[in-house]
Design an enzyme around this catalytic site. Structure first.
Site, PDB file in Angstrom:
ATOM      1  CE  LYS A   1      25.939  18.592   2.017  1.00 56.06           C
ATOM      2  NZ  LYS A   1      26.890  19.575   2.550  1.00 56.06           N
TER       3      LYS A   1
ATOM      4  N   PRO B   1      17.385   9.203   7.524  1.00 54.05           N
ATOM      5  CG  PRO B   1      17.636   9.336   5.215  1.00 54.05           C
ATOM      6  CD  PRO B   1      18.400   9.062   6.457  1.00 54.05           C
ATOM      7  N   PRO B   2      13.730   9.298   6.972  1.00 52.44           N
ATOM      8  CG  PRO B   2      11.886  10.713   7.230  1.00 52.44           C
ATOM      9  CD  PRO B   2      13.330  10.722   6.857  1.00 52.44           C
ATOM     10  N   GLY B   3      12.111   6.188   6.171  1.00 53.30           N
ATOM     11  CA  GLY B   3      11.934   5.190   5.123  1.00 53.30           C
ATOM     12  C   GLY B   3      13.142   4.350   4.797  1.00 53.30           C
ATOM     13  CB  VAL B   4      16.741   4.435   5.558  1.00 52.73           C
ATOM     14  CG1 VAL B   4      16.877   5.614   4.642  1.00 52.73           C
ATOM     15  CG2 VAL B   4      16.823   4.868   7.014  1.00 52.73           C
ATOM     16  N   GLY B   5      14.407   2.106   6.882  1.00 53.29           N
ATOM     17  CA  GLY B   5      14.273   0.800   7.523  1.00 53.29           C
ATOM     18  C   GLY B   5      14.813   0.721   8.930  1.00 53.29           C
ATOM     19  CE  LYS B   6      15.175   6.284  11.413  1.00 55.10           C
ATOM     20  NZ  LYS B   6      14.655   6.593  10.082  1.00 55.10           N
TER      21      LYS B   6
ATOM     22  CB  SER C   1      27.769  22.825   3.270  1.00 57.84           C
ATOM     23  OG  SER C   1      26.399  22.760   2.982  1.00 57.84           O
TER      24      SER C   1
END
Length: 794
Positions: free
Chosen positions: A717, A351-356, A674
């Site tokens: 989740k 996801p965005p903002g995890v530091g990729k 799910s």
């Protein structure tokens, strides 16, 4: 029409003689000389006719035009070389009916000239005279006296013939005018012919003027360049100024190209030397050579092989992300053993903002490679990857070659950012162009359209980033996917303390002695002011606090005490809380289930509501649900109907009552299988009147047999469940194999129960299990969920 005449005939090359026209002719052919002699022996009349092909020495009747002119010989003179010069005057048009080649005698019939409408002819005569005057001014080859003589001609037929005789047009055009016996037709044709010639002359004049201007400009530039060289030589500077071509030749030899590239550039270089420096083609060739020389063919940086140092750099820059770090260290370890190792092609998905993206920079530092980045978001043109062909104006190499030229090394770390955001249109498919770039078996012969030669990309370390796996399958197959899930609260706290707070203190000019942000304040920011998988918004909120503290320090007295930010004063700096932490329901409710969902920004809690009312068996579902989720509701309904007796539900409930399934936050699209187990539990709860435990969340796909199938995004989740204050989480039994990747603090904070069948789910999630129908007496007129809305505190 007059009687037939038999007269000597003189075939003419490249000339047409009109009536009333006096013209000198040079005669040399034997048959032509005999024809002149016969004419002189008689009444000096001779037929003049044009040849169709000038090269024929003995023309037949098929080689001459059949319309000619009877002429009178005025004067004859024999020249020393045997040629005869004869002066003739045209008299009238004739048609040749027979022609004897050997004797050069023809049988002719005089043609009658027609004059129909004298008024029209007068107007046309004026028009011809006026246009011929324009023609003379443009042409310059015709003397002005010719035009003056036209004023003395009153006969329109003679006027037309005189004008036609002096025009520089093709023989066929002149012959066509000769063959016109109708004077009006002749004048009209002549007007059109003169107009055409005037237009052609104007265009010719413009072209001559433009060419002359260009030549003068080139000559001027050449002259000025020569002057500059002479001045430099006088000043003694020329010895220090190397020749431009010599410089290019030296670079071609030393830049280290492979044979194919060197041959190509040498060929273009030889062309350049023969071109004018000011020509547009020379600019194109020179740009190509400059691009080829700028590409790093052999220059590369020395990479770091020290595993301990690399591990320290990665740990200093990023908290967590163990799998990525481990993969980089494995690569460095193998590189120590193998001299030539193809760069790994990794795809960081999260996801965005995890530091990729920042992780890409850290990997470049850890491996001592130069870093270059290309954003693929919104790219829809294949030429962005492969470059444009040189036939196009303004063509350039693709971004792959361009970025390598910019970092000036052939082994950088190349970050392909947002690889899942590419799109396709009529200009091509950039994802297909990337197949060659990211295939280790092919990228050693990558062919850029602009370079037109192969380039070796096997030393480049490619890292792609994406928010989702919405990537074409062939492209995904070429990359090693490493998932970066969202951070837990503890991980976010450590990142804030170790990286974000020190960075924002520096950015905002604060010292550690002026501010302290407690752990409780960071937890409050994470829980009440941000809802994200990464730490981007957390960073913004910390920056906001720092700015406000700087403002307070500057607007109040200089001796301000150290500012301490904790949970009691967070809202003073950040305003009212935006999110409700622990949003799971505190009450056990009938027909309300807490599900777990995966989104691109991490996991989230999903409330599922069920309601029943009298009706005709309709199954309603709302909340902007996708097709897969709607099918999950239908599958859950079939599971409930199949188990109605064992669950103590009236068998015919689906015929008498409408069932409504709703997933709140209707503006947000939802999809996926799910939530099937949650849908089924909500239906059973509303139909049996048994409340669902509010501290239980569940996820899993349900089959018609009531089996719970595995799902994806388990870590996200579970993080959402922990963040939402859930105690117990039900997961599919087959997902237990994923538990090894779940951090211990999550496993210790939650009670995670694996389930395989729907009965196990109901036994845990409901306050009590329903009593089968055959064990109790039921009021079959309505399901239990119709009695009352039971609410109990768990």
């Amino acid at each position: 029409m007059s009687n037939k005449l038999i007269l000597p005939t003189l075939p003419l090359r490249d000339v047409v003689v009109y009536p009333n026209m006096v013209i000198p002719l040079f005669v040399g052919r034997e048959n032509s000389v005999h024809a002149l002699e016969k004419a002189l022996a008689g009444d000096k009349k001779i037929v003049l006719v044009a040849q169709k092909t000038a090269s024929k020495d003995e023309p037949t009747i098929n080689d001459i035009y059949l319309i000619g002119t009877i002429a009178t010989i005025l004067q004859l003179l024999k020249l020393p070389d045997g040629t005869i010069k004869v002066l003739v005057e045209g008299k009238e048009r004739v048609k040749i009916t027979d022609f004897k080649v050997m004797d050069n005698i023809s049988t002719v019939v005089p043609l009658t000239v027609n004059i129909k409408n004298e008024k029209d002819i007068t107007v046309l005569s004026r028009s011809v005279t006026g246009r011929f005057e324009q023609y003379i001014k443009i042409n310059k080859k015709i003397p002005l006296e010719i035009f003056n003589s036209l004023s003395n001609i009153s006969d329109p037929g003679r006027l037309a013939d005189t004008v036609a005789a002096h025009m520089t047009v093709k023989l066929e055009e002149k012959q066509k005018i000769l063959e016109m016996t109708d004077v009006q037709e002749r004048l009209e044709y002549l007007v059109a012919l003169i107009e055409s010639e005037i237009d052609l002359s104007k265009v010719e004049k413009q072209v001559r003027k433009r060419v002359k201007g260009q030549m003068e400009k080139n000559q001027r530039e050449y002259y000025l360049n020569e002057q500059m060289k002479a001045i430099q030589k006088e000043l003694g500077e020329l010895e220090d100024v190397p020749n431009e071509f010599d410089e290019l030749a030296e670079k071609i030899e030393t830049v280290g190209m492979h044979k194919e590239a060197k041959d190509k550039v040498t060929s273009e270089f030889n062309k350049l030397k023969m071109m004018s420096p000011m020509s547009s083609e020379a600019t194109v060739v020179r740009n190509y050579i400059d691009v080829m020389l700028a590409v790093p063919w052999k220059k590369q940086t020395r990479t770091n092989r020290n595993i301990v140092k690399a591990e320290q750099i990665l740990a200093d820059d990023h908290y967590g992300l163990e799998k990525v770090k481990e993969r980089i260290l494995e690569y460095l370890a193998v590189q120590q053993r193998v001299k030539k190792l193809k760069g790994p092609i990794l795809c960081l998905v999260g996801p965005p903002g995890v530091g990729k993206t920042s992780l890409g920079r850290s990997i470049a530092r850890a491996t001592s490679r130069k870093f270059t980045r290309m954003s693929l978001g919104g790219v829809r043109d294949e030429a962005e990857i492969r470059g444009h062909r040189r036939t196009y104006i303004g063509s350039l190499p693709g971004k792959i070659i361009y970025n390598l030229s910019k970092v000036e090394t052939r082994n950088p770390l190349f970050l392909l950012d947002e690889v899942d955001k590419m799109s396709t249109d009529f200009r091509g498919d950039p994802s297909s162009a990337l197949l060659e770039v990211l295939d280790p078996e092919q990228n050693n012969t990558f062919n850029d359209h602009y370079l037109e030669v192969d380039y070796d990309l096997s030393d480049v370390m490619f890292i792609a980033t994406a928010n989702s796996l919405n990537i074409p399958s062939p492209l995904l197959d070429r990359m090693e996917v490493i998932r970066i899930p969202g951070y837990t609260e503890e991980e976010k706290l450590n990142i804030a303390k170790g990286y974000l707070i020190p960075k924002q203190l520096k950015n905002n000019g604060l010292k550690e002695a002026e501010i302290k942000i407690n752990d409780t304040a960071v937890y409050d920011i994470i829980r009440y002011y941000t809802r994200e998988a990464g730490v981007r918004n957390l960073d913004r909120e910390i920056a906001k606090i720092c700015r406000k503290v700087v403002k307070e320090i500057l607007t109040k007295s200089a001796r301000t005490k150290k500012k301490t930010i904790n949970s009691s004063n967070t809202n003073k700096y950040l305003g009212v809380q935006r999110y409700r932490y622990g949003r799971a329901e505190e009450l056990d409710r009938i027909g309300q289930v807490t599900g777990l969902a995966w989104t691109e920004v991490g996991g989230d809690l999903l409330t599922i509501e069920a309601a029943i009312m009298s009706g005709k068996g309709k199954l309603l579902y709302t909340g902007q649900l996708g097709d897969i989720m709607q099918e999950s509701i239908q599958a859950a309904m079939s599971v409930v109907r199949a188990r109605s007796i064992s669950l103590g539900i009236d068998e015919n409930f689906y015929q008498k009552y409408d069932l409504h399934i709703h997933v709140p936050e209707g503006a947000t699209p939802k999809d996926g299988p799910s939530a099937g187990v949650g849908m089924c539990t909500a239906m059973v709860s509303i139909l049996t009147n048994i409340p669902v435990r509010s501290d239980v969340a569940m996820t899993g796909e349900i089959t018609l047999r009531g089996e719970i199938l595995p799902i994806g995004g388990l870590k996200e989740k579970l993080l959402a469940a922990l963040r939402g204050g859930i105690n117990t989480v039900l997961i599919p039994n087959e997902n237990m194999r994923d538990m090894e990747e779940i951090p211990n603090n999550i496993k210790n904070s939650l009670t995670i129960k694996p389930v395989k069948w729907i009965e196990e789910v109901l036994g845990i999630a409901l306050q009590r299990m329903p009593i089968p129908q055959d064990l109790i007496g039921l009021d079959k007129s309505k399901p239990k969920g119709m009695d009352k809305n039971v609410q109990q505190t768990h």
